[in-house]
Scaffold this active site. Structure first.
Site, PDB file in Angstrom:
ATOM      1  N   GLU A   1     -14.038 -12.054  -5.888  1.00 26.22           N
ATOM      2  CA  GLU A   1     -12.664 -11.576  -6.146  1.00 26.22           C
ATOM      3  C   GLU A   1     -11.639 -12.319  -5.308  1.00 26.22           C
ATOM      4  O   GLU A   1     -10.442 -12.236  -5.578  1.00 26.22           O
ATOM      5  CB  GLU A   1     -12.550 -10.082  -5.786  1.00 26.22           C
ATOM      6  CG  GLU A   1     -13.472  -9.139  -6.538  1.00 26.22           C
ATOM      7  CD  GLU A   1     -14.785  -8.911  -5.804  1.00 26.22           C
ATOM      8  OE1 GLU A   1     -15.141  -9.729  -4.927  1.00 26.22           O
ATOM      9  OE2 GLU A   1     -15.469  -7.923  -6.119  1.00 26.22           O
TER      10      GLU A   1
ATOM     11  N   CYS B   1     -10.722  -2.542  14.677  1.00 26.90           N
ATOM     12  CA  CYS B   1     -11.023  -3.977  14.850  1.00 26.90           C
ATOM     13  C   CYS B   1     -11.204  -4.371  16.315  1.00 26.90           C
ATOM     14  O   CYS B   1     -11.951  -5.308  16.613  1.00 26.90           O
ATOM     15  CB  CYS B   1      -9.920  -4.826  14.247  1.00 26.90           C
ATOM     16  SG  CYS B   1      -9.537  -4.376  12.557  1.00 26.90           S
TER      17      CYS B   1
ATOM     18  N   GLU C   1     -16.492 -11.210   3.282  1.00 25.76           N
ATOM     19  CA  GLU C   1     -15.337 -10.934   2.408  1.00 25.76           C
ATOM     20  C   GLU C   1     -14.782 -12.214   1.797  1.00 25.76           C
ATOM     21  O   GLU C   1     -14.492 -12.278   0.604  1.00 25.76           O
ATOM     22  CB  GLU C   1     -14.245 -10.211   3.197  1.00 25.76           C
ATOM     23  CG  GLU C   1     -13.031  -9.850   2.348  1.00 25.76           C
ATOM     24  CD  GLU C   1     -11.901  -9.223   3.155  1.00 25.76           C
ATOM     25  OE1 GLU C   1     -11.549  -9.757   4.228  1.00 25.76           O
ATOM     26  OE2 GLU C   1     -11.369  -8.184   2.716  1.00 25.76           O
TER      27      GLU C   1
ATOM     28  N   SER D   1      -7.497   1.831  -2.365  1.00 20.98           N
ATOM     29  CA  SER D   1      -6.289   1.037  -2.623  1.00 20.98           C
ATOM     30  C   SER D   1      -6.678  -0.300  -3.233  1.00 20.98           C
ATOM     31  O   SER D   1      -7.679  -0.899  -2.859  1.00 20.98           O
ATOM     32  CB  SER D   1      -5.550   0.798  -1.311  1.00 20.98           C
ATOM     33  OG  SER D   1      -4.640  -0.272  -1.461  1.00 20.98           O
TER      34      SER D   1
ATOM     35  N   GLU E   1       0.832  -1.205   0.000  1.00 25.88           N
ATOM     36  CA  GLU E   1       0.000   0.000   0.000  1.00 25.88           C
ATOM     37  C   GLU E   1       0.868   1.256   0.000  1.00 25.88           C
ATOM     38  O   GLU E   1       0.557   2.250  -0.658  1.00 25.88           O
ATOM     39  CB  GLU E   1      -0.929  -0.013   1.235  1.00 25.88           C
ATOM     40  CG  GLU E   1      -2.211   0.755   1.050  1.00 25.88           C
ATOM     41  CD  GLU E   1      -3.263   0.374   2.092  1.00 25.88           C
ATOM     42  OE1 GLU E   1      -4.303  -0.176   1.697  1.00 25.88           O
ATOM     43  OE2 GLU E   1      -3.031   0.602   3.291  1.00 25.88           O
TER      44      GLU E   1
ATOM     45  N   CYS F   1      -8.696  -2.411   3.955  1.00 26.81           N
ATOM     46  CA  CYS F   1      -8.607  -3.649   4.742  1.00 26.81           C
ATOM     47  C   CYS F   1      -9.893  -4.029   5.454  1.00 26.81           C
ATOM     48  O   CYS F   1     -10.005  -5.127   5.976  1.00 26.81           O
ATOM     49  CB  CYS F   1      -7.459  -3.622   5.744  1.00 26.81           C
ATOM     50  SG  CYS F   1      -6.765  -2.047   6.077  1.00 26.81           S
TER      51      CYS F   1
ATOM     52  N   LYS G   1     -15.815 -10.129   7.711  1.00 29.59           N
ATOM     53  CA  LYS G   1     -14.777 -10.972   7.090  1.00 29.59           C
ATOM     54  C   LYS G   1     -15.379 -12.256   6.539  1.00 29.59           C
ATOM     55  O   LYS G   1     -14.839 -12.864   5.615  1.00 29.59           O
ATOM     56  CB  LYS G   1     -13.685 -11.304   8.111  1.00 29.59           C
ATOM     57  CG  LYS G   1     -12.821 -10.120   8.482  1.00 29.59           C
ATOM     58  CD  LYS G   1     -11.709  -9.892   7.478  1.00 29.59           C
ATOM     59  CE  LYS G   1     -11.060  -8.521   7.663  1.00 29.59           C
ATOM     60  NZ  LYS G   1     -10.253  -8.128   6.502  1.00 29.59           N
TER      61      LYS G   1
ATOM     62  N   GLU H   1       2.026   1.711  -3.400  1.00 29.97           N
ATOM     63  CA  GLU H   1       0.914   2.181  -4.234  1.00 29.97           C
ATOM     64  C   GLU H   1       0.695   3.683  -4.047  1.00 29.97           C
ATOM     65  O   GLU H   1       0.477   4.420  -5.015  1.00 29.97           O
ATOM     66  CB  GLU H   1      -0.368   1.406  -3.880  1.00 29.97           C
ATOM     67  CG  GLU H   1      -1.549   1.765  -4.762  1.00 29.97           C
ATOM     68  CD  GLU H   1      -2.857   1.092  -4.335  1.00 29.97           C
ATOM     69  OE1 GLU H   1      -2.833   0.223  -3.440  1.00 29.97           O
ATOM     70  OE2 GLU H   1      -3.895   1.449  -4.922  1.00 29.97           O
TER      71      GLU H   1
END
Ligand code: SF4
Ligand code: SF4
Ligand code: SF4
Ligand code: FES
Lengths: 172, 573
Positions: free
Chosen positions: B365, B502, B360, B318, B278, B298, B357, B281
């Protein structure tokens, strides 16, 4: 293909008509919600998902809130009306004359809750506060035609008649 | 400051305080169901009523302001009877499911009924049976256990700015639902799980994958590996009754091995890797005129949020996958190859403080060739349950360390678990990328703490750097609206879905509140203070991974395994 195009054109026209309604309520918020919902339903016959999203964008309200508010009232429907739109009066006079029994028998006969439309799009049910025909209580209307002093039995016959008419239509 | 009388005792109160605030400060216990710290009181449940002299009806203490000269009774027969009736009416429409309920032992309704000594049904049930919504990969909603307190609705709207749910219908048909009563899976719900933490009953819970994991562990044809997120080790002990703020990293690793996982990897390793990718990037975007400010990627609740509500800003996100998914991709590629294991026979489990999550890892993807990179996600709560099922005692087990090659971490990767941690880790490494030198003092105070939005404006070398951090998606909205309106002084924005990051995730223990979140944050920063390796670019195993496999940050392999793109998502919003 043909149907898809018509549906799309219909959708675009609908959005246009709703835009016109919304423009008459500029910069409105929560207060304008009920009148807007009424006007849109008047115009479209029901409140579609697309309509709710469009209204929400204009009034800056989430779709869940609009749905929540709309379901609080009996007057809003979220499915297009059926070919036979049944309105049942739940005003005081009709209540006294047994409209609750009528309601439960329609619910059972058609497997429909107020506001719903049957899967075959034949029947839809709406419950209204008072139709202003208290002398004829209990009152039911089908596509605007009034039936007076309806009993559960008469109701079953009326529904049966509609069904028969349909079968006739199909065989023709 | 003025005086009020409570049960015959004189008490000081301040202008604008609610009765409940005053009573709690004085140690007078008043039961509540719908009240929630930090949200506007709704006065919905009437559990908290007290008697005020001269008033015709009982008043809800959570929403009623204290006033000078008020004379209150908090435990008069009238008050006690009213509270009891409120409870008995709720229980009348409640299933007798405590034996089987995921919330048993932590349920406000159950606790209140015990505290009040209710020993039987008084009212007949009047509500119709309703189906549970099991459509979501993250959240299960059981309307039969709902007491219509409205906390989930308020959290979803006020804290998360999502408004996926609201009260629908009325009377005996009233329930909490999505727009058009669709399944949560097709609604605007971002799977954050904050509503679960708010819910006083078992009406909301995570979708559990414990059974699937236990079955995989017992299957000899599978290699079952596990990764654990930074926030879990500083929270897990709470599941076993230890007070918040204790790190049990080593014990947890040992416990996971005892349960039968072949390898235990640390997601903080891929957090360090994220910083490398990142960070590069960001530099690339700055040099090539890419979309700025760059937004972190994230937190999967946040990703779904931006796909739905701010799709025009997706180019700013990102392309890095989250640390969980980077780890997943590495396990089923690099590690599988190295160990000569067929990726299809690997079951990759992750322990996360997060319900999103779960969503996710099921995204298209997040796998290659029909094989998902992460198979099952368990929350901190579910890990507690799993360890109890297996009879592993975290308190007495001897600590062990995580496995190579994904076991080493720096403290920069560890503080990912707190809101602001990603940014702090990124700035530490960016400083080296920009100036060639390490920062003198690595601690970046403005990025720490529980404020919903934090900002850092500093000069690194010759570069003016503007960074912002938001947690809780309603706070993210504020920042994004400023960016949309043309705010230009920010290059990098970190967004975490849950308040505090988190450590406050929707998969954390029931009873999570801001004080506990603070304690868990404290534990993470303690680790950062105590350990020597504090910058991601000095993670030796990350460096080796680049040498042996990935090549360089943003290289061909990274692009293929560690990066992805997101698209506008059509849901009813
Ligand atoms: S929600 Fe609470 S009261 Fe209801 S079954 Fe579960 S533990 Fe028992
Ligand atoms: S999980 Fe989050 S987004 Fe979904 S309903 Fe609950 S609070 Fe709202
Ligand atoms: S689901 Fe839980 S938080 Fe939401 S209204 Fe019902 S009981 Fe309250
Ligand atoms: S806690 Fe006060 S009304 Fe619910």
């Amino acid at each position: 293909m043909g149907t898809a195009t018509t549906e799309k054109t219909k959708g675009a026209e609908g959005a246009e008509a709703i835009r016109a309604i919304l423009e008459a309520h500029p910069g409105a918020g929560r207060d304008a919600l009920i009148p807007v919902l009424q006007e849109v339903q008047e115009q479209q016959g029901f409140l579609s998902k697309e309509a709710v999203v469009q209204i929400g964008r204009h009034l800056k309200l989430p779709a869940s809130k609009i749905y929540g508010v709309a379901t609080f009232y009996n007057q809003f429907r979220f499915q297009p009306k059926g070919k036979y739109h049944i309105m049942l009066c739940r005003g005081t006079a009709c209540h006294v004359k047994g409209s609750q029994r009528l309601l439960s028998s329609i619910v059972k006969l058609l497997n429909l809750q107020p506001g719903q439309t049957s899967r075959d799009r034949l029947f839809s049910l709406e419950v209204v506060a008072c139709m202003g025909a208290c002398g004829l209580a209990p009152v039911v209307s089908v596509n605007g035609e009034f039936y007076a002093k309806v009993t559960p039995r008469k109701l079953a016959e009326m529904i049966q008649e509609c069904r028969q008419k349909e079968r006739g239509d199909v065989s023709n | 400051m003025f005086e009020i009388e409570v049960d015959g005792r004189k008490i000081q109160a301040n202008e604008g305080e609610t009765i409940l605030t005053v009573l709690r400060r004085e140690g007078v216990q008043v039961p509540t169901l719908c009240f929630m710290e930090g949200l506007l009181p709704s006065g919905a449940c009437r559990m908290c009523v007290v008697e005020a002299e001269g008033m015709p009806a009982l008043v809800p203490s959570c929403s009623y302001p204290a006033a000078a000269g008020m004379k209150l009774k908090t435990r008069s027969p009238k008050v006690l009877a009213a509270r009891r009736t409120v409870l008995e009416l709720l229980m009348a429409n409640h299933p007798d499911d405590c034996l089987y309920c995921s919330r048993s032992g932590k349920c406000d309704l159950q606790n209140l009924s015990q505290e009040m000594g209710i020993r039987g049904r008084r009212f007949p049930a009047t509500r119709t049976p309703q189906d549970a919504d099991v459509s979501s990969p993250s959240i299960v909603r059981d309307p039969e256990k709902c007491v219509l307190c409205g906390k989930c609705v308020r959290v979803c709207e006020e804290i998360q700015g999502v408004s996926a749910i609201d009260f629908v219908g009325r009377g005996s048909r009233a329930h909490v639902g999505t727009a058009f009563d669709q399944g949560l899976n097709v609604s605007s719900c971002v799977n954050c799980g904050q509503c679960i933490l708010a819910c006083p009953t078992g009406a909301l819970a995570e979708r559990s994958y414990i059974d699937q994991v236990i079955a995989a562990l017992a299957d000899p044809s599978k290699t079952v590996v596990v990764q654990h997120a930074p926030a879990v080790s500083v929270t897990l002990a709470e599941e076993f009754g230890v007070k918040p703020g204790k790190d049990v990293d080593g014990q947890m690793v040992a416990a996971l091995r005892r349960v039968g996982f072949k390898r235990v990897f640390d997601t903080s390793f891929t957090a360090d890797l994220t910083i490398m990718e990142e960070g590069s990037e960001l530099v690339h975007r700055v040099q090539t005129g890419g979309a700025l400010p760059m937004l972190t990627s994230c937190s999967p609740g946040w990703i779904k949020f931006i796909e739905q509500f701010y799709p025009d800003l997706l180019p700013n996100v990102s392309t890095c996958k989250s640390p969980q998914q980077m780890m997943g991709a590495l396990i089923k590629s690099f590690w599988a190859e190295r160990e000569k294991i067929d990726p299809a026979s690997i079951v990759s489990v992750s322990i996360m403080p997060c319900t999103a999550k779960k969503f996710e890892c099921s995204r298209e993807e997040m796998g290659r060739g029909g094989v998902a990179d992460v198979d099952y996600v368990l929350t901190t709560r579910e890990l507690g349950q799993l360890l109890r099922i297996f009879g592993v005692d975290v308190a007495t087990i001897a600590p062990e360390t995580a496995d190579t090659p994904f076991g080493e971490r720096t403290t920069a990767g560890k503080i990912f678990g707190a809101s602001g941690g990603v940014m702090e880790a990124a700035v530490r490494t960016a400083h080296v990328l920009i100036t060639g030198q390490e920062m003198g003092d690595l601690k970046i105070q403005p990025l720490r703490g529980q404020k919903g939005i934090k900002e850092l404006h500093a000069k690194i070398g010759d570069l003016e750097v503007g960074a912002a951090v938001a947690s809780g998606l309603a706070n993210a909205r504020k920042l994004l609206d400023e960016v949309r309106a043309g705010r230009k002084d920010l290059q990098f924005i970190e967004i975490m879905t849950c308040p505090g990051g988190c450590v406050g995730g929707g998969g954390q223990p029931i009873g999570t509140d801001q004080a506990k979140v603070r304690a868990r944050m404290g534990a993470l920063y303690q680790i950062d203070r105590d350990e020597a390796s504090r910058v991601s670019h000095k993670n030796q195993h990350v460096q080796r991974l680049y040498q042996e496999f990935l090549g360089k940050p943003l290289g061909e392999k990274s692009h293929h395994l560690l990066h992805t793109h997101y698209q506008k998502r059509e849901v009813l919003i």
